[in-house]
Design a protein around this motif. Structure first.
Motif, short mmCIF file in Angstrom:
data_model
loop_
_atom_site.label_atom_id
_atom_site.label_comp_id
_atom_site.label_asym_id
_atom_site.label_seq_id
_atom_site.Cartn_x
_atom_site.Cartn_y
_atom_site.Cartn_z
N THR A 69 0.85 -1.19 0.00
CA THR A 69 0.00 0.00 0.00
C THR A 69 0.89 1.25 0.00
OG1 THR A 69 -0.06 0.14 2.41
CG2 THR A 69 -1.74 -1.24 1.36
N GLU A 70 0.27 2.37 -0.27
CA GLU A 70 1.02 3.62 -0.27
C GLU A 70 1.61 3.90 1.11
OE1 GLU A 70 -2.17 3.44 -1.39
OE2 GLU A 70 -1.85 3.61 -3.54
N PHE A 71 0.84 3.58 2.15
CA PHE A 71 1.33 3.80 3.52
C PHE A 71 2.56 2.94 3.79
CE2 PHE A 71 1.49 2.72 8.01
CZ PHE A 71 1.63 3.99 8.55
N HIS A 72 2.53 1.69 3.36
CA HIS A 72 3.67 0.80 3.58
C HIS A 72 4.91 1.31 2.85
CE1 HIS A 72 5.50 -3.06 4.63
NE2 HIS A 72 6.04 -3.05 3.42
N LEU A 73 4.74 1.74 1.62
CA LEU A 73 5.88 2.29 0.86
C LEU A 73 6.42 3.55 1.52
CD1 LEU A 73 4.56 1.86 -2.80
CD2 LEU A 73 6.25 0.45 -1.61
N LEU A 74 5.53 4.41 1.97
CA LEU A 74 5.94 5.64 2.63
C LEU A 74 6.67 5.33 3.94
CD1 LEU A 74 5.86 8.72 2.41
CD2 LEU A 74 3.71 8.67 3.66
N ALA A 75 6.17 4.35 4.68
CA ALA A 75 6.80 3.97 5.94
C ALA A 75 8.20 3.41 5.70
CB ALA A 75 5.93 2.96 6.68
#
Length: 129
Positions: free
Chosen positions: A89-95
């Protein structure tokens, strides 16, 4: 008692070095069998090299800079980022990216602190890395 702990430490380092060498050989064998190399394979081999460098440095100098595990963590996060890029997910990539940036900032802070405020241990080792 101290010499016993020294022997246990040495045996542990040798086991880590041998296990890492074996894992590296397995990965090399897998790459040779497939006939192709991916970036994740290269990053995994780099992780193995960093672990071996850590073991060798500790055996040679009896000390280990905190930066080595930070480098390993950064490469691990980069490898995870590449492996999961399509499924994350975008959140996982950002994290993951934020984690890499935070670790890199930590390395910069440690390097600055080491050069600005060297300890006696740093001067004796001659910053050999």
């Amino acid at each position: 008692m101290e010499s016993l702990l020294g022997v246990v430490e040495l045996v542990g380092l040798v086991v880590i070095g041998l296990a890492t060498s074996f894992a590296m050989a397995q990965e090399g064998w897998k790459i040779a069998g497939l006939g192709e190399v991916s970036i994740t394979d290269l990053l995994l081999m780099f992780l193995y090299l960093e672990i071996l460098a850590m073991v060798v440095r500790y055996l040679r100098l009896g000390q280990l800079p905190v930066r080595f595990p930070l480098y390993i963590a950064m490469v691990s996060l980069a490898r995870d980022l590449i492996l999961r890029f399509n499924d994350a997910t975008e959140f996982h990539l950002l994290a993951l990216c934020a984690g890499i940036v935070m670790l890199a900032c930590g390395v910069l802070i440690l390097r600055y602190g080491q050069s600005r405020f060297p300890s006696e241990d740093d001067q004796e080792a001659g910053h050999a890395e």
